[in-house]
Design an enzyme around this catalytic site. Structure first.
Site, PDB file in Angstrom:
ATOM      1  N   LYS A 150       0.845  -1.200   0.000  1.00  0.00           N
ATOM      2  CA  LYS A 150       0.000   0.000   0.000  1.00  0.00           C
ATOM      3  C   LYS A 150       0.878   1.246   0.000  1.00  0.00           C
ATOM      4  O   LYS A 150       1.996   1.209   0.497  1.00  0.00           O
ATOM      5  CB  LYS A 150      -0.866   0.022   1.265  1.00  0.00           C
ATOM      6  CG  LYS A 150      -2.018  -0.969   1.277  1.00  0.00           C
ATOM      7  CD  LYS A 150      -2.816  -0.829   2.571  1.00  0.00           C
ATOM      8  CE  LYS A 150      -3.948  -1.843   2.627  1.00  0.00           C
ATOM      9  NZ  LYS A 150      -4.986  -1.646   1.606  1.00  0.00           N
ATOM     10  N   ARG A 205     -10.153 -11.614   2.071  1.00  0.00           N
ATOM     11  CA  ARG A 205     -11.003 -12.687   1.536  1.00  0.00           C
ATOM     12  C   ARG A 205     -10.311 -14.051   1.600  1.00  0.00           C
ATOM     13  O   ARG A 205     -10.981 -15.070   1.703  1.00  0.00           O
ATOM     14  CB  ARG A 205     -11.429 -12.316   0.098  1.00  0.00           C
ATOM     15  CG  ARG A 205     -10.299 -12.124  -0.859  1.00  0.00           C
ATOM     16  CD  ARG A 205     -10.719 -11.344  -2.116  1.00  0.00           C
ATOM     17  NE  ARG A 205     -10.762  -9.894  -1.877  1.00  0.00           N
ATOM     18  CZ  ARG A 205     -11.105  -8.991  -2.790  1.00  0.00           C
ATOM     19  NH1 ARG A 205     -11.496  -9.385  -3.997  1.00  0.00           N
ATOM     20  NH2 ARG A 205     -11.115  -7.701  -2.500  1.00  0.00           N
TER      21      ARG A 205
HETATM   22  N1  BES Z   1      -8.135  -3.844   4.430  1.00  0.00           N
HETATM   23  C1  BES Z   1      -8.272  -3.451   3.083  1.00  0.00           C
HETATM   24  C2  BES Z   1      -9.588  -2.710   2.813  1.00  0.00           C
HETATM   25  C3  BES Z   1      -9.738  -1.343   3.402  1.00  0.00           C
HETATM   26  C4  BES Z   1      -9.460  -0.225   2.652  1.00  0.00           C
HETATM   27  C5  BES Z   1     -10.207  -1.179   4.676  1.00  0.00           C
HETATM   28  C6  BES Z   1      -9.645   1.035   3.183  1.00  0.00           C
HETATM   29  C7  BES Z   1     -10.384   0.083   5.213  1.00  0.00           C
HETATM   30  C8  BES Z   1     -10.110   1.184   4.450  1.00  0.00           C
HETATM   31  C9  BES Z   1      -8.254  -4.668   2.167  1.00  0.00           C
HETATM   32  O1  BES Z   1      -7.458  -5.699   2.586  1.00  0.00           O
HETATM   33  C10 BES Z   1      -7.738  -4.207   0.854  1.00  0.00           C
HETATM   34  O2  BES Z   1      -6.615  -3.824   0.780  1.00  0.00           O
HETATM   35  N2  BES Z   1      -8.587  -4.240  -0.158  1.00  0.00           N
HETATM   36  C11 BES Z   1      -8.243  -3.808  -1.469  1.00  0.00           C
HETATM   37  C12 BES Z   1      -8.736  -4.839  -2.448  1.00  0.00           C
HETATM   38  C13 BES Z   1      -8.233  -4.638  -3.835  1.00  0.00           C
HETATM   39  C14 BES Z   1      -6.760  -4.931  -3.902  1.00  0.00           C
HETATM   40  C15 BES Z   1      -9.010  -5.551  -4.757  1.00  0.00           C
HETATM   41  C16 BES Z   1      -8.898  -2.455  -1.728  1.00  0.00           C
HETATM   42  O3  BES Z   1     -10.051  -2.261  -1.308  1.00  0.00           O
HETATM   43  O4  BES Z   1      -8.249  -1.599  -2.288  1.00  0.00           O
HETATM   44 MN    MN Z   2      -5.461  -5.460   1.947  1.00  0.00          MN
END
Ligand code: BES
Ligand code: MN
Ligand code: ZN
Length: 511
Positions: free
Chosen positions: A287, A362
């Site tokens: 990230k 997931r």
């Molecule tokens: N934990 C994150 C989702 C999230 C994002 C929670 C912002 C709280 C605030 C999750 O694991 C994630 O990174 N999801 C990605 C999925 C994508 C790579 C398909 C996302 O939502 O960007």
């Molecule tokens: Mn994630």
């Protein structure tokens, strides 16, 4: 913190703050049954400062003439005695449950700001609800609003509240039994909510998967629940390739925390699964740095499940078995971390092509769902997860995303959310979305396209629940840092989901 019912003389209360709640009247002075308070409310009303609107407050200091011994008096507006508008499925009872909760929250946040430690709230004459429910919701609001997390803050800023509320009394002359029952229910719910906030507030270096496991064991001991912790070697034996894969870049061993509240094999079982990602860096699909610290909150689903198990332990509901599972791990880019393109096998045998290691929630939920369903044969499953950024784009911070393969369960979860002031909004599932996660080289892949990100994430989970009635709550937008409620701190975790789960269990209906 102490909270108790009282019917002793209000005027003799020697506390720091006396809280009255008043309804707004049509162009008239709000009515309060204490003459002195009523006189001041009239003055404020005439000056145009206070009409009793929801969220309005009037704080003043009684003179000797008042014969009130409390240091401060706070009058909180409840708004007009109105029914709910016919929109979004909200009933009048839901609306008033929330109004009393917010009034309680207003009381305790004002107490914190003014350094009032000992407060007494005078119960208003209920509207729409009975005394039990009014007491329940006021109690929830008072306790949730009194929450603070100052464990690591050794120096105190000037503009921060420096006191703690250490005693709350709820005054009512009428219906003492009902008020006491409501107070106990409100307390169980609020303490479970603040327990979840406490877990989430701990930073990633403290609240590790091992801590999740220790907390699970502690709850089991306190409430005589059964507790099983799956270790890394158990996971290997069970072929849980999802959580093992996500964990492979981390030094902290993964844990799968399983708590069981069992009444009888004849009763239906509700399975709750919560994402316990104690820190989500994204892994190799790292990230960006901005806001990455907030990914310590990626375990809020897991915290909600343990919070709900605490409330179940307190209340010992009849006619239902409850199982809570928290798959817990970090997602870090260590030398053995999952890589884009890797193929893993989830518990039960389905293969997944990992195209983005940041879509990790997931993967760990898939193992937990498949294992939990196989092992406990639940009548229904509810999972909670800070799963997608996309849900924040779709629903903002006001509603949790709900996705379900069963209309009856979806309805029950929606009603539970409305009753607890944690509203949800349902998004669809369907073969057209499931198609987006088909893989060329494995059974499925762990991301779809950018389109419908919340739905394709849920469609992924759906692959692991079979025919079991299942509801998924995407709490990424509601689990932390949202501000507009008096009983939820404007920074940090909200404890969302705990009270929805509890309400679902309390009102469990079998077809
Ligand atoms: N934990 C994150 C989702 C999230 C994002 C929670 C912002 C709280 C605030 C999750 O694991 C994630 O990174 N999801 C990605 C999925 C994508 C790579 C398909 C996302 O939502 O960007
Ligand atoms: Mn994630
Ligand atoms: Zn995550």
């Amino acid at each position: 913190m102490l909270i108790k019912h009282t019917s002793r003389d209000i005027e003799k209360h020697k506390g720091d703050m006396l809280v009255y709640c008043v309804y707004q009247q049509d162009k008239k002075v709000p009515v309060c049954d204490n003459k002195y308070v009523q006189d001041t409310v009239r003055l404020a009303f005439k000056a145009g400062d206070f009409v009793g609107k929801e969220g309005e407050t009037l704080l003043f200091y009684p003179t000797a003439k008042a014969k009130i011994q409390a240091k401060r008096i706070l009058v909180v507006g409840l708004g007009k005695k109105e029914e709910a508008k016919k929109e979004n499925g909200m009933t009048s009872a839901d609306l008033w449950r929330e109004n009393y909760r917010k009034a309680g929250g207003r009381g305790s946040t004002t107490a914190l700001r003014t350094k009032a430690a000992k407060i007494m709230t005078v119960m208003p004459e209920p509207f729409i609800l009975d005394f039990r429910e009014t007491a329940e919701c006021l109690t929830e609001g008072l306790l949730l609003g009194a929450y603070q997390f100052r464990k690591y803050k050794k120096t105190v800023e000037e503009d921060e509240p420096q006191s703690r509320i250490n005693e709350i009394q709820l005054y009512s002359l009428k219906e003492k039994g009902a008020v006491n029952n409501g107070l106990s229910a409100g307390k169980a719910a609020a303490m479970a909510g603040t327990a979840a906030r406490d877990m989430a507030n701990e930073p990633g270096n403290v609240w590790t998967p091992t801590r999740f496991a220790e907390h699970g064991r502690k709850l089991a001991k306190t409430y005589s629940l059964s507790c099983k912790i799956l270790s890394k070697s158990d996971m290997k034996r069970l072929k849980m390739g999802g959580i093992l894969g996500v964990n492979s870049g981390s030094d902290q061993p993964p844990k799968m925390v399983i708590l069981e509240y069992k009444t009888s094999a004849r009763n239906p079982t509700l399975l709750m699964v919560g994402k316990g990602l104690t820190f989500d860096s994204g892994g190799i699909s790292l990230k960006p740095p901005k806001g990455m610290d907030e990914m310590k909150f990626d375990m809020c689903g897991g915290a909600a499940v343990l919070g709900a198990m605490q409330a179940v332990g307190e209340e010992q509901p009849k006619g239902i078995n409850v199982v809570g599972i928290v798959p817990a791990t970090e997602n870090l880019p260590g030398p053995s971390a999952l890589k884009p393109g890797d193929i893993i096998t989830i518990y039960g045998g389905k293969t997944v092509e990992v195209l983005n290691t940041d879509a990790e929630g997931r993967l760990i939920l898939a193992d937990a769902l498949a294992y939990g369903i196989k092992q406990y044969k639940p009548k229904a499953v509810v999972d909670l997860a800070t799963l997608t950024g996309a849900v924040v784009i779709g629903l903002g911070h006001h509603r949790t995303g709900l996705l379900s393969n069963d209309d009856d369960l979806a309805q029950q979860v929606t009603e539970a959310g409305n009753r607890s002031g944690e509203p949800v909004w349902r998004l669809p599932l369907g073969p057209e979305y499931s198609k987006q996660i088909k893989s060329k080289v494995a059974d499925i892949k762990n991301i779809g396209s950018r389109a419908a990100g919340t739905i394709t994430a849920a469609a992924f989970l759906q692959e692991f629940v079979g025919d079991t009635a299942w509801a998924h709550l995407d709490i990424a937008g509601t689990a932390y840092n949202f501000t507009e409620k008096s009983y939820i701190p404007n920074k940090g975790p909200s404890g969302i989901g705990v009270r929805t789960l509890l309400e679902l269990i309390r009102n469990w209906k079998q077809e």
